[in-house]
Scaffold this motif. Structure first.
Motif, PDB file in Angstrom:
ATOM      1  N   ARG A  66      16.649  -5.387  49.155  1.00  0.00           N
ATOM      2  CA  ARG A  66      17.140  -6.024  47.669  1.00  0.00           C
ATOM      3  C   ARG A  66      17.703  -4.610  46.867  1.00  0.00           C
ATOM      4  O   ARG A  66      17.557  -3.378  47.401  1.00  0.00           O
ATOM      5  N   GLY A  67      18.792  -5.043  46.282  1.00  0.00           N
ATOM      6  CA  GLY A  67      19.478  -4.042  45.549  1.00  0.00           C
ATOM      7  C   GLY A  67      18.563  -3.155  44.548  1.00  0.00           C
ATOM      8  O   GLY A  67      17.529  -3.817  44.030  1.00  0.00           O
ATOM      9  N   VAL A  68      18.776  -1.848  44.412  1.00  0.00           N
ATOM     10  CA  VAL A  68      17.834  -0.953  43.511  1.00  0.00           C
ATOM     11  C   VAL A  68      17.848  -1.290  42.065  1.00  0.00           C
ATOM     12  O   VAL A  68      16.634  -1.518  41.549  1.00  0.00           O
ATOM     13  N   SER A  69      18.790  -1.820  41.433  1.00  0.00           N
ATOM     14  CA  SER A  69      18.889  -2.265  40.276  1.00  0.00           C
ATOM     15  C   SER A  69      18.023  -3.719  40.304  1.00  0.00           C
ATOM     16  O   SER A  69      17.293  -3.821  39.141  1.00  0.00           O
ATOM     17  N   ASP A  70      18.148  -4.441  41.158  1.00  0.00           N
ATOM     18  CA  ASP A  70      17.295  -5.815  41.042  1.00  0.00           C
ATOM     19  C   ASP A  70      15.887  -5.364  41.342  1.00  0.00           C
ATOM     20  O   ASP A  70      14.895  -6.114  40.547  1.00  0.00           O
ATOM     21  N   ILE A  71      15.585  -4.677  41.899  1.00  0.00           N
ATOM     22  CA  ILE A  71      13.973  -4.103  41.935  1.00  0.00           C
ATOM     23  C   ILE A  71      13.502  -3.535  40.930  1.00  0.00           C
ATOM     24  O   ILE A  71      12.528  -4.032  40.660  1.00  0.00           O
ATOM     25  N   ALA A  72      14.480  -2.796  40.166  1.00  0.00           N
ATOM     26  CA  ALA A  72      13.936  -2.297  39.003  1.00  0.00           C
ATOM     27  C   ALA A  72      13.776  -3.375  37.997  1.00  0.00           C
ATOM     28  O   ALA A  72      12.706  -3.169  37.061  1.00  0.00           O
ATOM     29  N   ALA A  73      14.839  -4.035  37.834  1.00  0.00           N
ATOM     30  CA  ALA A  73      14.545  -5.641  37.008  1.00  0.00           C
ATOM     31  C   ALA A  73      13.159  -6.185  37.026  1.00  0.00           C
ATOM     32  O   ALA A  73      12.656  -6.706  36.094  1.00  0.00           O
ATOM     33  N   ARG A  74      12.897  -6.317  38.607  1.00  0.00           N
ATOM     34  CA  ARG A  74      11.793  -7.132  38.852  1.00  0.00           C
ATOM     35  C   ARG A  74      10.482  -6.541  38.173  1.00  0.00           C
ATOM     36  O   ARG A  74       9.393  -7.245  37.692  1.00  0.00           O
ATOM     37  N   VAL A  75      10.396  -4.972  38.296  1.00  0.00           N
ATOM     38  CA  VAL A  75       9.372  -4.399  37.592  1.00  0.00           C
ATOM     39  C   VAL A  75       9.338  -4.549  36.387  1.00  0.00           C
ATOM     40  O   VAL A  75       8.179  -4.648  35.912  1.00  0.00           O
ATOM     41  N   ALA A  76      10.258  -4.578  35.525  1.00  0.00           N
ATOM     42  CA  ALA A  76      10.493  -5.054  34.198  1.00  0.00           C
ATOM     43  C   ALA A  76       9.880  -6.326  33.809  1.00  0.00           C
ATOM     44  O   ALA A  76       8.882  -6.643  32.735  1.00  0.00           O
ATOM     45  N   ALA A  77      10.309  -7.173  34.756  1.00  0.00           N
ATOM     46  CA  ALA A  77      10.182  -8.772  34.684  1.00  0.00           C
ATOM     47  C   ALA A  77       8.599  -9.040  34.619  1.00  0.00           C
ATOM     48  O   ALA A  77       8.106  -9.913  34.105  1.00  0.00           O
TER      49      ALA A  77
END
Length: 553
Positions: A66-77
């Motif tokens: 997955r894109g690194v930004s997408d992974i980071a957003a999943r952490v926040a979500a």
């Protein structure tokens, strides 16, 4: 009523691209007694996920998925406010590894599929040096409001940990103290102007035949001073001995540092290493014994006024491991009662390579093997109430705390909707209870107390708080059975959460001996909270009906 996973939460967990951003506290962080606080003095609770970046490729796991930004957003979500991002010393000290492009790092390990995956999902990272890939991961987390704790896992990139891997303790073949100090200084300097990097864990799970207390004090103090000199803004986090299972040697002698307000200790707690016989012992007995064990090994530090970060806990997310399931509920009860700072192992759903196996599936992972969804959405819901603080400086009711009744099996709290309707619901909606010295559970400002009516009936509220049916004692070795005696016949009953979330009183179960019995529906923790009280200052939602003979127990 126990709520099902909300459509919004499911949407956040399933969407291919997310835009969630965490709310960032005032930085930098520091400490005040046992609390971690922001620059404004308010409590900041660390609710973190571990993201591995220390294995053979020396890059954050999942970049091929997955894109690194997408992974980071999943952490926040998923509600986490920080990531404990691991790194190997060689990433900071070995020039060859530091400058090696991510593509080459994967190719040298024969992982051509991973190269192709990074090309698709993170093309901008593929030809960056590994140290710059690491920086980009930190930057992506920061862009989503996620704080970062840098954790030095190993010297040589690889899976951690073994007693004989040469990375365990100062003086081991791959653990030169001088190189370690150089690596800490380099990493602290690298992120000196990155406010989202809020802490550095000096070394993960010290272990092995060479470990000893005197060298621990010597080198951990040197490491703490090196990090603080290079980056005075970050918290300095010190792990213990025996795979970070014990800090007991600190009971009498703390570390001696030239600075203050930045020191945090860390401890690990897993069901496979906490001394509990989770599958063969009565669950109350096991939990009580293990909590005493964990207290002696490090939890005492909170009572002594020192911050303690449980930087690793975890379980088999499939839900199929009975021992892990039992351990987890016990852990969550302590996490709520002590309002712990914590980090779950692990974020990653799979690895590039682990212990020689390509695309290794991480059964403890929050994310699925393909990094697309939450592996166990019910767990995300269950820990939601533990992702924000119950106590600490700056909360609305710091000077007048109250009690809430937490149910660790569900992660919910007991709500009094009316005098005859008590049910599980979000802890943010909890009533303010007062657990008195006379063992009464009273809804503050109403004079109404919790009462048992009969076996199998709903618990209720009433005004006569002097009867045995209103005296609630914490029984069993877990101290989580909330029990009273029925006035009519003296039968002892316990609070019990039914499958639909209603709070009933049933005969107490699984109190001791039987290892096959499941007591968790009857496990409750009466804990302190300083959170805002819902509806405070408004009209009470509780309406006490006129009593009739059938209402009197």
């Amino acid at each position: 009523m126990a709520a099902s996973t909300s459509p919004l939460l499911l949407a956040l967990l399933l969407l291919p691209a997310l835009t969630a951003v965490a709310s960032l506290p005032a930085l930098p962080l520091s400490t005040a007694s046992r609390w971690i606080v922001g620059a404004d003095g308010r409590r900041v609770k660390l609710a973190c996920a571990n993201w591995a970046s220390h294995l053979e490729p020396a890059a954050a796991e999942g970049l091929a998925r997955r894109g690194v930004s997408d992974i980071a957003a999943r952490v926040a979500a998923m509600g986490f406010n920080c990531v404990r991002l691991t790194w190997a010393t060689y990433l900071a000290t070995n020039a060859t590894l530091t400058s090696l492009p991510l593509r080459w790092s994967l190719e040298r390990l024969g992982m051509l599929e991973s190269v192709a995956g990074v090309r698709v999902n993170n093309p901008a990272l593929l030809d960056l040096p590994l140290v710059d890939v690491f920086r980009e991961v930190v930057s992506s987390l920061a862009s989503k409001g996620i704080m970062v704790i840098l954790d030095n896992q190993m010297t040589t990139p690889g899976w951690c940990c073994s007693r004989t891997d040469g990375n365990g303790f100062f003086g081991d073949v791959y653990f030169d103290p001088g190189e370690w100090l150089k690596g800490l200084s380099a990493m602290a300097t690298m992120f000196n102007n990155t406010k989202y990097v809020v802490g550095m864990s000096l070394r993960n799970e010290l272990r092995g035949p060479k470990q000893n207390v005197s060298l621990w004090y010597r080198y951990m103090q040197l490491g703490a001073e090196a990090v603080h000199a290079a980056n005075p803004n970050v918290l300095v986090i010190l792990s213990g001995l025996d795979f970070d299972n014990t800090l007991s040697f600190l009971f009498k002698e703390k570390v001696n540092l030239s600075f203050s307000g930045k020191l945090v200790y860390e401890q690990h707690w897993y069901g496979f290493s906490d001394g509990g016989n989770w599958e063969t012992q009565n669950q109350n007995d096991a939990c009580g014994m293990v909590v005493d064990f964990i207290w002696r090994k490090g939890l005492f530090l909170l009572q002594q006024g020192w911050p303690l970060f449980f930087s690793e806990f975890g379980f088999d997310m499939s839900g199929a491991h009975m021992g892990d399931n039992r351990y987890l509920t016990c852990f969550l009860s302590v996490a709520a009662e002590m309002d712990l700072d914590w980090s779950i192992w692990a974020l990653q759903g799979s690895y590039y390579i682990r212990e020689g196996i390509l695309a290794y599936d991480e059964s403890y992972g929050l994310l699925s093997w393909d990094w697309c969804t939450a592996r166990n959405p019910s767990f995300i819901k269950r820990i939601n109430s533990l992702q924000s603080p119950f106590q600490g400086p700056g909360l609305p009711n710091t000077h007048e705390p109250y009690n809430i009744i937490f149910h660790p099996q569900s992660g919910l709290c007991v709500l009094a909707r009316s005098s005859k309707l008590l049910e599980l619901g979000p802890c943010d909606e909890s009533n303010a209870w007062n657990y008195t010295s006379a063992y009464e559970l009273v809804v503050k400002s109403t004079g109404q107390c919790l009462q048992a009516k009969s076996v199998g009936n709903n618990a209720k509220l009433g005004t006569d708080c002097c009867k045995p049916s209103s005296k609630w004692h914490l029984i069993s070795n877990s101290k989580m059975h909330v029990s009273a005696e029925l006035t009519k016949n003296g039968t002892r009953v316990c609070l019990d959460a039914s499958p639909d979330g209603a709070i009933r009183t049933n005969q107490c179960k699984c109190l001791s001996v039987d290892p096959t019995c499941d007591p968790e529906s009857q496990w409750f923790k009466v804990i302190l909270s300083s959170r805002d009280i819902p509806g405070a200052g408004g009209d009470t939602i509780l309406q006490l009906p006129s009593l009739v003979a059938s209402d009197i127990p």
